[in-house]
Design an enzyme around this catalytic site. Structure first.
Site, PDB file in Angstrom:
ATOM      1  N   CYS A 129       3.170  -8.961  -5.515  1.00  0.00           N
ATOM      2  CA  CYS A 129       2.237  -7.947  -5.986  1.00  0.00           C
ATOM      3  C   CYS A 129       2.260  -7.885  -7.511  1.00  0.00           C
ATOM      4  O   CYS A 129       3.326  -7.928  -8.122  1.00  0.00           O
ATOM      5  CB  CYS A 129       2.606  -6.584  -5.407  1.00  0.00           C
ATOM      6  SG  CYS A 129       1.463  -5.268  -5.877  1.00  0.00           S
TER       7      CYS A 129
ATOM      8  N   CYS B 266       5.366  -0.923  -9.514  1.00  0.00           N
ATOM      9  CA  CYS B 266       5.938   0.280  -8.912  1.00  0.00           C
ATOM     10  C   CYS B 266       7.450   0.103  -8.734  1.00  0.00           C
ATOM     11  O   CYS B 266       7.906  -0.781  -8.006  1.00  0.00           O
ATOM     12  CB  CYS B 266       5.272   0.557  -7.569  1.00  0.00           C
ATOM     13  SG  CYS B 266       3.468   0.638  -7.647  1.00  0.00           S
TER      14      CYS B 266
ATOM     15  N   CYS C 272       9.306  -0.342  -5.240  1.00  0.00           N
ATOM     16  CA  CYS C 272       8.795  -1.287  -4.244  1.00  0.00           C
ATOM     17  C   CYS C 272       9.469  -2.647  -4.322  1.00  0.00           C
ATOM     18  O   CYS C 272       9.551  -3.257  -5.394  1.00  0.00           O
ATOM     19  CB  CYS C 272       7.284  -1.441  -4.421  1.00  0.00           C
ATOM     20  SG  CYS C 272       6.520  -2.477  -3.145  1.00  0.00           S
TER      21      CYS C 272
ATOM     22  N   CYS D 229      -0.962   0.504  11.585  1.00  0.00           N
ATOM     23  CA  CYS D 229      -1.204   0.588  10.150  1.00  0.00           C
ATOM     24  C   CYS D 229      -1.124  -0.813   9.571  1.00  0.00           C
ATOM     25  O   CYS D 229      -0.052  -1.435   9.601  1.00  0.00           O
ATOM     26  CB  CYS D 229      -0.177   1.488   9.491  1.00  0.00           C
ATOM     27  SG  CYS D 229      -0.092   3.144  10.221  1.00  0.00           S
TER      28      CYS D 229
ATOM     29  N   CYS E 166      -5.331   2.158  10.854  1.00  0.00           N
ATOM     30  CA  CYS E 166      -5.290   2.697   9.498  1.00  0.00           C
ATOM     31  C   CYS E 166      -5.068   1.533   8.544  1.00  0.00           C
ATOM     32  O   CYS E 166      -4.145   0.734   8.738  1.00  0.00           O
ATOM     33  CB  CYS E 166      -4.162   3.712   9.358  1.00  0.00           C
ATOM     34  SG  CYS E 166      -3.979   4.394   7.685  1.00  0.00           S
TER      35      CYS E 166
ATOM     36  N   CYS F  36      -4.838   9.516   4.785  1.00  0.00           N
ATOM     37  CA  CYS F  36      -3.394   9.542   4.993  1.00  0.00           C
ATOM     38  C   CYS F  36      -2.758   9.374   3.615  1.00  0.00           C
ATOM     39  O   CYS F  36      -2.967   8.352   2.957  1.00  0.00           O
ATOM     40  CB  CYS F  36      -2.992   8.403   5.927  1.00  0.00           C
ATOM     41  SG  CYS F  36      -1.213   8.174   6.141  1.00  0.00           S
TER      42      CYS F  36
ATOM     43  N   ARG G 251       4.444  12.824   8.934  1.00  0.00           N
ATOM     44  CA  ARG G 251       5.014  11.610   9.502  1.00  0.00           C
ATOM     45  C   ARG G 251       6.365  11.295   8.866  1.00  0.00           C
ATOM     46  O   ARG G 251       6.488  11.202   7.651  1.00  0.00           O
ATOM     47  CB  ARG G 251       4.074  10.423   9.304  1.00  0.00           C
ATOM     48  CG  ARG G 251       4.540   9.152  10.016  1.00  0.00           C
ATOM     49  CD  ARG G 251       3.533   8.036   9.839  1.00  0.00           C
ATOM     50  NE  ARG G 251       2.194   8.492  10.206  1.00  0.00           N
ATOM     51  CZ  ARG G 251       1.077   7.943   9.749  1.00  0.00           C
ATOM     52  NH1 ARG G 251       1.120   6.923   8.921  1.00  0.00           N
ATOM     53  NH2 ARG G 251      -0.087   8.404  10.146  1.00  0.00           N
TER      54      ARG G 251
END
Length: 397
Positions: A65, A69, A72, A109, A142, A202, A272
């Protein structure tokens, strides 16, 4: 405790606590923990009974990626030894999803690393959504693909997506400390795009990144303002090879207090229990079911979760039941609003949360009231996923 009586009364009326009350939940002592759980449990049962919704993650594209972040394992510059692969084919993703559905998952998801999808990526994901829905009747899908560009949310909705996930993660004031390649406002915009397209929004948070109690309350109140239908509460998994690898700030007791605070602020929303529950709640996971009405089954994106059969046994042993595909998750007032194109709790048009939002006290200890009790790092609890999507090994579901 007068505080808990007040919070229960407000939760049963779908009213928001004040910021001061939310902070007070985080500051309660371990001696009062079971009282806090019991109180928040009354609110949870009022809107969701004893049902637990199961969700299953399929990582369509892992690692590599370009975003930075700090939390992550898939980030730019990550040294974490995770699985790295490019896009799964629609049939591969559908096969992975089927394992979760067979384990009882009601929602799949589908997630892809990256800043956001190209139009070609949206086409690819649309084919994947079609393949999953063709093979698994009644399943919700999702999508979680990063920042959306104009028109992409509408295309995903037309392809059959039911929901879109994009977490705020932390407070606006501290967002720049964990990510520099995009902004907090970018994330808010994507959630709003999903809602405007008729997707169920979400959006949640990550606790344990060194934030203060005030930061946690800030992000949860911001989420209430956005009014997503589901709020995932993640607990930081401190992967070796990431900037936050040394951030072990949570105890099981603090994790439960955070979940209780979220339930009081978002009483009628699908809360969740998400990534990191096994790492930080450990043997207290069953207590969290009294606060959250939804969990992920099996493994996560790049880390292993507890065995799927153990998840199911935990739910049964705690006196809860798995929610079936023939049951509507959200309370009637939210489900009806979503079906009519409005936001779940309050209707469209810049609505704010119910109740008053008092100013937070000025002095709050960094890292939360009990961060000092978090103890030493438990790296033995963090296992990189080596099975399921992107491998030749069967998934954990």
């Amino acid at each position: 405790m007068d505080l808990l009586t007040t919070l229960v009364d407000k939760g049963l009326r779908r009213e928001s606590p004040t910021r001061e009350e939310a902070l007070a939940v985080l500051a309660t002592s371990d001696d009062d923990l079971l009282d806090v759980v019991a109180a928040a449990g009354k609110v949870r049962r009022r809107w969701f009974g004893r049902r637990v919704k199961l969700n299953y993650l399929v990582n369509l594209k892992s690692g590599l990626c370009p975003e930075d972040c700090s939390y992550c394992s898939q980030r730019l510059g990550s040294k974490a030894e995770i699985l790295k692969y490019t896009w799964l084919k629609p049939e591969e993703a559908s096969e992975a999803a089927a394992a979760g559905v067979a384990g009882g998952a009601k929602r799949v998801c589908i997630v892809a690393s990256g800043r956001g999808p190209t139009d070609r990526d949206v086409d690819r994901v649309s084919q994947t959504i079609a393949a999953i829905k063709e093979q698994n009747e009644g399943v919700e899908v999702c999508a979680c693909l990063g920042l959306l560009s104009e028109g992409q949310a509408e295309r995903l909705r037309a392809a059959g997506a039911d929901a879109y996930n994009h977490n705020l993660n932390t407070s606006e004031a501290t967002y720049g400390d964990i990510t520099t390649t995009h902004t907090y406002a970018d994330r808010v915009d994507t959630v709003q795009q999903a809602q405007a397209a008729g997707l169920s929004a979400c959006s949640g948070l990550i606790a344990g990144m060194g934030e203060s109690d005030a930061d946690l309350v800030d992000v949860v109140f911001a989420l209430r303002e956005l009014d997503p239908d589901s709020v995932p509460v993640n607990f930081l998994i401190p992967f070796e090879g990431t900037p936050l690898a040394k951030e072990w700030n949570l105890t099981p007791q603090r994790a439960l207090r955070i979940l209780a605070m979220v339930r009081f602020v978002c009483p009628d929303v699908e809360v969740r229990l998400a990534g990191g529950r096994e790492v930080h709640l450990r043997s207290l996971q069953p207590l969290a079911l009294h606060l959250a009405n939804s969990i992920f089954l099996g493994d996560y994106l790049t880390s292993e979760g507890q065995a799927g059969k153990d998840d199911l046994a935990m739910i049964a042993d705690a006196g809860f039941e798995v929610e079936g595909t023939d049951t509507t998750t959200l309370p009637e007032h939210r489900a009806d609003a979503l079906a009519g194109g409005g936001c779940g709790g309050h209707g469209r048009g810049g609505c704010g949360p119910c109740g008053d939002g008092d100013a937070a006290p000025e002095t709050v200890a960094e890292g939360g009231a009990d961060a000092s009790a978090a103890g030493e790092a438990r790296t033995d609890l963090v296992a990189v996923r080596r099975r399921g999507a992107g491998t030749e090994l069967p998934p954990n579901a």
